[in-house]
Write a protein that holds these residues in place. Structure first.
Motif, mmCIF file in Angstrom:
data_model
loop_
_atom_site.group_PDB
_atom_site.id
_atom_site.type_symbol
_atom_site.label_atom_id
_atom_site.label_comp_id
_atom_site.label_asym_id
_atom_site.label_seq_id
_atom_site.Cartn_x
_atom_site.Cartn_y
_atom_site.Cartn_z
ATOM 1 N N THR A 191 0.859 -1.181 0.000
ATOM 2 C CA THR A 191 0.000 0.000 0.000
ATOM 3 C C THR A 191 0.896 1.232 0.000
ATOM 4 O O THR A 191 2.021 1.202 0.490
ATOM 5 N N GLN A 192 0.363 2.297 -0.574
ATOM 6 C CA GLN A 192 1.111 3.544 -0.669
ATOM 7 C C GLN A 192 0.222 4.704 -0.259
ATOM 8 O O GLN A 192 -0.949 4.754 -0.646
ATOM 9 N N ARG A 193 0.796 5.636 0.479
ATOM 10 C CA ARG A 193 0.080 6.867 0.791
ATOM 11 C C ARG A 193 0.134 7.778 -0.436
ATOM 12 O O ARG A 193 1.069 7.719 -1.233
ATOM 13 N N THR A 194 -0.873 8.625 -0.566
ATOM 14 C CA THR A 194 -0.922 9.575 -1.673
ATOM 15 C C THR A 194 0.361 10.393 -1.742
ATOM 16 O O THR A 194 0.942 10.567 -2.814
ATOM 17 N N SER A 195 0.835 10.856 -0.608
ATOM 18 C CA SER A 195 2.040 11.697 -0.591
ATOM 19 C C SER A 195 3.271 10.927 -1.054
ATOM 20 O O SER A 195 4.148 11.489 -1.727
ATOM 21 N N ASP A 196 3.355 9.629 -0.726
ATOM 22 C CA ASP A 196 4.490 8.816 -1.164
ATOM 23 C C ASP A 196 4.462 8.626 -2.674
ATOM 24 O O ASP A 196 5.493 8.686 -3.344
ATOM 25 N N ILE A 197 3.267 8.378 -3.222
ATOM 26 C CA ILE A 197 3.129 8.210 -4.666
ATOM 27 C C ILE A 197 3.505 9.509 -5.374
ATOM 28 O O ILE A 197 4.241 9.502 -6.371
ATOM 29 N N ALA A 198 3.023 10.629 -4.853
ATOM 30 C CA ALA A 198 3.335 11.933 -5.452
ATOM 31 C C ALA A 198 4.842 12.192 -5.450
ATOM 32 O O ALA A 198 5.395 12.662 -6.443
ATOM 33 N N LYS A 232 7.277 9.937 -5.427
ATOM 34 C CA LYS A 232 7.922 9.036 -6.386
ATOM 35 C C LYS A 232 7.745 9.507 -7.823
ATOM 36 O O LYS A 232 8.613 9.312 -8.666
ATOM 37 N N LEU A 233 6.590 10.116 -8.103
ATOM 38 C CA LEU A 233 6.291 10.581 -9.456
ATOM 39 C C LEU A 233 6.726 12.026 -9.697
ATOM 40 O O LEU A 233 6.571 12.534 -10.808
ATOM 41 N N HIS A 234 7.216 12.687 -8.640
ATOM 42 C CA HIS A 234 7.614 14.104 -8.718
ATOM 43 C C HIS A 234 6.440 14.959 -9.205
ATOM 44 O O HIS A 234 6.575 15.777 -10.104
ATOM 45 N N MET A 235 5.276 14.698 -8.585
ATOM 46 C CA MET A 235 4.057 15.417 -8.949
ATOM 47 C C MET A 235 3.433 16.039 -7.707
ATOM 48 O O MET A 235 3.699 15.629 -6.590
ATOM 49 N N ASN A 236 2.566 17.010 -7.946
ATOM 50 C CA ASN A 236 1.829 17.679 -6.890
ATOM 51 C C ASN A 236 0.858 16.690 -6.244
ATOM 52 O O ASN A 236 0.188 15.924 -6.930
ATOM 53 N N ILE A 237 0.759 16.721 -4.923
ATOM 54 C CA ILE A 237 -0.116 15.796 -4.192
ATOM 55 C C ILE A 237 -1.571 15.915 -4.641
ATOM 56 O O ILE A 237 -2.255 14.904 -4.814
ATOM 57 N N SER A 238 -2.048 17.134 -4.858
ATOM 58 C CA SER A 238 -3.454 17.288 -5.249
ATOM 59 C C SER A 238 -3.723 16.674 -6.622
ATOM 60 O O SER A 238 -4.788 16.086 -6.848
ATOM 61 N N THR A 239 -2.768 16.762 -7.531
ATOM 62 C CA THR A 239 -2.923 16.154 -8.855
ATOM 63 C C THR A 239 -2.967 14.637 -8.733
ATOM 64 O O THR A 239 -3.839 13.973 -9.313
ATOM 65 N N SER A 265 -3.733 12.898 -6.083
ATOM 66 C CA SER A 265 -4.952 12.550 -5.361
ATOM 67 C C SER A 265 -6.152 12.490 -6.302
ATOM 68 O O SER A 265 -6.968 11.574 -6.236
ATOM 69 N N ARG A 266 -6.246 13.462 -7.189
ATOM 70 C CA ARG A 266 -7.344 13.503 -8.154
ATOM 71 C C ARG A 266 -7.298 12.277 -9.083
ATOM 72 O O ARG A 266 -8.314 11.638 -9.340
ATOM 73 N N HIS A 267 -6.103 11.932 -9.560
ATOM 74 C CA HIS A 267 -5.970 10.771 -10.438
ATOM 75 C C HIS A 267 -6.272 9.467 -9.685
ATOM 76 O O HIS A 267 -6.932 8.574 -10.221
ATOM 77 N N GLY A 295 -6.993 10.926 9.966
ATOM 78 C CA GLY A 295 -7.115 12.234 9.333
ATOM 79 C C GLY A 295 -7.468 12.105 7.869
ATOM 80 O O GLY A 295 -8.375 11.380 7.493
ATOM 81 N N ARG A 296 -6.707 12.806 7.032
ATOM 82 C CA ARG A 296 -6.985 12.807 5.593
ATOM 83 C C ARG A 296 -6.099 11.834 4.828
ATOM 84 O O ARG A 296 -6.096 11.829 3.604
ATOM 85 N N VAL A 297 -5.337 11.015 5.530
ATOM 86 C CA VAL A 297 -4.419 10.080 4.887
ATOM 87 C C VAL A 297 -5.193 8.931 4.257
ATOM 88 O O VAL A 297 -6.068 8.340 4.875
ATOM 89 N N CYS A 298 -4.874 8.638 2.997
ATOM 90 C CA CYS A 298 -5.469 7.498 2.294
ATOM 91 C C CYS A 298 -4.344 6.584 1.841
ATOM 92 O O CYS A 298 -3.281 7.037 1.436
ATOM 93 N N TYR A 299 -4.606 5.289 1.927
ATOM 94 C CA TYR A 299 -3.653 4.280 1.478
ATOM 95 C C TYR A 299 -4.237 3.583 0.265
ATOM 96 O O TYR A 299 -5.378 3.124 0.301
ATOM 97 N N TYR A 300 -3.454 3.503 -0.803
ATOM 98 C CA TYR A 300 -3.914 2.892 -2.048
ATOM 99 C C TYR A 300 -3.114 1.637 -2.346
ATOM 100 O O TYR A 300 -1.948 1.530 -2.005
ATOM 101 N N THR A 301 -3.775 0.699 -3.014
ATOM 102 C CA THR A 301 -3.118 -0.500 -3.496
ATOM 103 C C THR A 301 -3.739 -0.863 -4.836
ATOM 104 O O THR A 301 -4.850 -0.440 -5.157
ATOM 105 N N ILE A 302 -3.021 -1.632 -5.613
ATOM 106 C CA ILE A 302 -3.499 -2.047 -6.924
ATOM 107 C C ILE A 302 -4.650 -3.039 -6.758
ATOM 108 O O ILE A 302 -4.569 -3.959 -5.957
#
Length: 93
Positions: A9-16, A18-25, A27-29, A46-53
């Motif tokens: 699992t990955q947090r939105t901020s960790d994915i952002a 790794k991709l060198h992208m803005n967190i809000s972008t 998050s939207r994707h 809080g507002r932390v979300c964990y994503y997995t494939i």
């Protein structure tokens, strides 16, 4: 937990990061991928979300893409494919 233990699992901020992208972008994707069934999401504190494939969703997408790009004849599955590709709240699909 509903997550597969072998799929990290990955947090939105960790994915952002790794991709060198803005967190809000990112998050939207991720929200779009979640609504489409391609990733699973679990809320943390809080507002932390964990994503997995979502491997089942990805397999289904590959099946549909194979049918579209390999130009297999449309059959009784056509309505099922249309339903699996629709995003709730999206009236354009």
């Amino acid at each position: 937990s509903s997550f597969n233990e072998r799929t990290p699992t990955q947090r939105t901020s960790d994915i952002a990061a790794k991709l060198h992208m803005n967190i809000s972008t990112v998050s939207r994707h991720l929200s779009s991928l979640y609504r489409s069934g391609l990733v699973s999401m679990e809320k943390g504190n809080g507002r932390v979300c964990y994503y997995t494939i979502n491997r089942k969703g990805l397999r289904r997408l590959l099946e549909v893409l194979d049918q579209v790009f390999l130009e297999e004849p449309a059959g009784p599955q056509e309505e099922e494919i249309q339903e699996s590709l629709s995003v709730p709240g999206d009236e354009t699909g």
